[in-house]
Design an enzyme around this catalytic site. Structure first.
Site, mmCIF file in Angstrom:
data_model
loop_
_atom_site.group_PDB
_atom_site.id
_atom_site.type_symbol
_atom_site.label_atom_id
_atom_site.label_comp_id
_atom_site.label_asym_id
_atom_site.label_seq_id
_atom_site.Cartn_x
_atom_site.Cartn_y
_atom_site.Cartn_z
ATOM 1 N N LYS A 110 -48.315 27.861 -136.173
ATOM 2 C CA LYS A 110 -47.758 29.359 -135.653
ATOM 3 C C LYS A 110 -48.319 30.542 -136.369
ATOM 4 O O LYS A 110 -48.442 31.530 -135.805
ATOM 5 C CB LYS A 110 -46.077 29.104 -135.512
HETATM 6 C C1 LIG Z 1 -44.460 24.847 -132.697
HETATM 7 C C2 LIG Z 1 -45.059 23.455 -133.352
HETATM 8 C C3 LIG Z 1 -45.565 22.469 -132.479
HETATM 9 C C4 LIG Z 1 -45.686 22.725 -131.034
HETATM 10 O O1 LIG Z 1 -46.429 23.420 -130.329
HETATM 11 P P1 LIG Z 1 -46.322 24.030 -128.960
HETATM 12 O O2 LIG Z 1 -47.418 25.142 -128.745
HETATM 13 O O3 LIG Z 1 -44.812 24.626 -128.853
HETATM 14 O O4 LIG Z 1 -46.395 22.846 -127.991
HETATM 15 C C5 LIG Z 1 -46.354 21.530 -133.038
HETATM 16 N N1 LIG Z 1 -46.362 21.327 -134.528
HETATM 17 C C6 LIG Z 1 -45.949 22.230 -135.182
HETATM 18 C C7 LIG Z 1 -46.006 22.082 -136.702
HETATM 19 C C8 LIG Z 1 -45.121 23.193 -134.758
HETATM 20 O O5 LIG Z 1 -44.948 24.402 -135.631
#
Ligand SMILES: *Cc1c(COP(=O)(O)O)cnc(C)c1O
Length: 493
Positions: A110
């Site tokens: 993120k």
């Molecule tokens: C948020 C997150 C995901 C999922 O990603 P999306 O874009 O919400 O599908 C997968 N792995 C990690 C470590 C995350 O923080």
């Protein structure tokens, strides 16, 4: 390039307005009115830095933003706060190509989008003559809050306020948040659970009187959540960058197809890969990996999305989601951009917790393959890949790898495949270390396990975790749920 809502054919709005607004008035998500086509040769990708790729992709979606402004955003987002110049390195092991999106300040993916969102917001503010300071309000169950804090810390013209459940996050998560530096950051522990925090933040957002009060003080609320188009579009660049590195490293020739496998929760990351494919990047299969909360697997299998089911807490908590918000954008695109269809499906989801798509829509998602892996399988793959290939995956990445292995066994598709790696193993030390050796590492604290993991895999300890236990604590405010609004008021002087 203009944007419209998935639920209403409103007057088309500019990208910067969509970024400022976040979500459309009737609750729909902003989508581009047409998909831009890539305007460069695939060969070129192999020579570009991550920043260059991001610029070449994002300028097609945000053509309203002047080149020099977009470059400013990109250069300030993807700088030394990442622990590698490559920003998103591609690591090849014997059996996998891992696109590591975890080299940012909180060692999870993120960071990639939340590093640039503040700059896109400030640019959007300027382009629309908005002179108020932006206040980001977030309720967090742990991870997103810290990534948002890091993204907005010390960005002029913004403040960020994060509420977390005082007893509802891990020790490491809490320590990460309360040690955040930056005079514009505010972190508050709440005596309540995550739902209390989330509900109250939503109430504050919806409170028109309060909005007017803070407007007097020259502030305006905004949200950094994952449905903002300013968080989605920067992610499209991952896939172009990955493709370029596959070509550079001789794993594919320019023009050849690659598959991707994405550990999925809210459907943002994998939707970005779909956008990349629509733009002309030669992606074959889009493999959507879920944990035991396999609502998306069932959707791709049956055409029915059904959230009425047991909710599991898993070892890949960032994917513990039963409503994948960004799927709404896919529904819009595969229904021939029918806002009527999206409205019907979303009403059905709200009313009955489920919906079924049409046969034509199913035809349009043939490129997706859904798979899932439970915790036991995920941990077995962490051990296997570490023992056999010396590569330590985090739990989310391991879900993706497990699903990829199943896909290959089932289809014998040998297309080179990029496994999207969304978190560093250092972020989930307990699950990862006990997967490697349950007896040896069980019952040891998370802080201690950081050092033991470092001993196991050597290399550099990520900056995010280095000396985390002994850092200076900057935030020690705790409040009741009923005091959250007053806290916000106090912070906004
Ligand atoms: C948020 C997150 C995901 C999922 O990603 P999306 O874009 O919400 O599908 C997968 N792995 C990690 C470590 C995350 O923080």
């Amino acid at each position: 390039m203009l944007y419209t809502s998935t639920r209403q054919n409103l007057d088309h709005i500019t990208a910067t307005k969509a970024i400022l607004q976040g979500i459309s008035n009737e609750g729909g998500l902003f989508v581009p009115t047409q998909m831009p086509k890539m305007d460069f040769a695939l060969e070129e990708l192999a020579n570009w830095s991550y920043q260059e790729v991001a610029y070449r992709v994002m300028r097609l979606f945000f053509d309203e933003i002047k080149d020099e402004d977009l470059k400013y955003c990109i250069e300030h987002a993807y700088d030394e706060k990442f622990d590698t110049k490559e920003i998103a390195p591609l690591v090849h092991t014997k059996t996998g190509h891992f696109l590591e999106l975890f080299h940012g300040p909180t060692i999870a993916f993120k960071d990639m989008a939340l590093s640039i969102l503040p700059y896109l917001m400030l640019t959007s503010k300027r382009y629309n003559g908005e002179d108020k300071d932006i206040v980001i309000l977030t309720a967090t169950s742990g991870d997103t809050g810290k990534a948002a804090l890091e993204g907005f810390a010390n960005v002029d013209g913004t403040k960020i306020i994060v509420f977390f459940p005082q007893d509802g996050v891990s020790d490491v998560q809490k320590q990460q948040m309360v040690t955040t530096e930056g005079a514009n950051t505010f972190v508050v522990g709440v005596k309540g659970n995550f739902d209390d925090c989330q509900t109250t933040v939503k109430e504050i957002f919806g409170n028109k009187e309060f909005a007017a009060e803070i407007a007097e003080k020259n502030y305006k609320f905004s949200s950094a959540n994952s449905i903002n188009i300013g968080r989605l579009i920067p992610q499209v660049a991952y896939y172009f960058a990955a493709y370029g590195k596959m070509v550079r490293d001789g794993k594919i020739a320019a023009g050849e197809t690659m598959n991707v496998v994405v550990p999925t929760g809210n459907f943002g990351n994998i939707l970005a890969s779909y956008y990349a494919k629509q733009m002309g990047l030669p992606i074959g299969k889009l493999i959507c990996a879920s944990n035991s909360n396999k609502v998306l697997f069932d959707f791709f299998e049956s055409g029915t999305y059904d959230r009425n089911r047991e909710f599991f807490l898993t070892a890949s908590p960032s994917m513990d989601i039963l409503i994948s918000s960004n799927l709404e954008r896919l529904l819009y695109h595969i229904s021939g951009e029918s806002t009527q269809t999206v409205n019907e499906l979303m009403n059905s989801l709200k009313k009955d917790g489920k919906y079924t798509i049409t046969e034509t829509m199913r035809q349009n998602i043939k490129d997706f393959y859904g798979g899932y892996a439970d915790d036991q399988t995920t941990k077995a793959y962490i051990k296997k890949v570490f023992d056999e290939e010396g590569y330590l995956m985090d739990t989310h990445t391991a879900v993706a790898y497990a699903v990829y292995d199943k896909y290959v066994k089932e289809t014998n598709d040998q297309t080179p495949t990029v496994v999207v790696s969304t978190a560093s193993p250092y972020k989930f030390t307990h699950s990862v270390m006990t997967a490697v050796d349950a007896e040896k590492y069980d019952g040891i604290s998370d802080f201690e396990l950081l050092d033991q993991m470092h001993e196991l895999i050597k290399g550099d300890m990520p900056k995010a975790m280095d000396h985390i236990a002994t850092r200076k604590i900057w935030h020690n405010t705790v409040c009741k749920v009923s005091e959250m609004k007053d806290m916000v008021n106090q912070f906004l002087v």
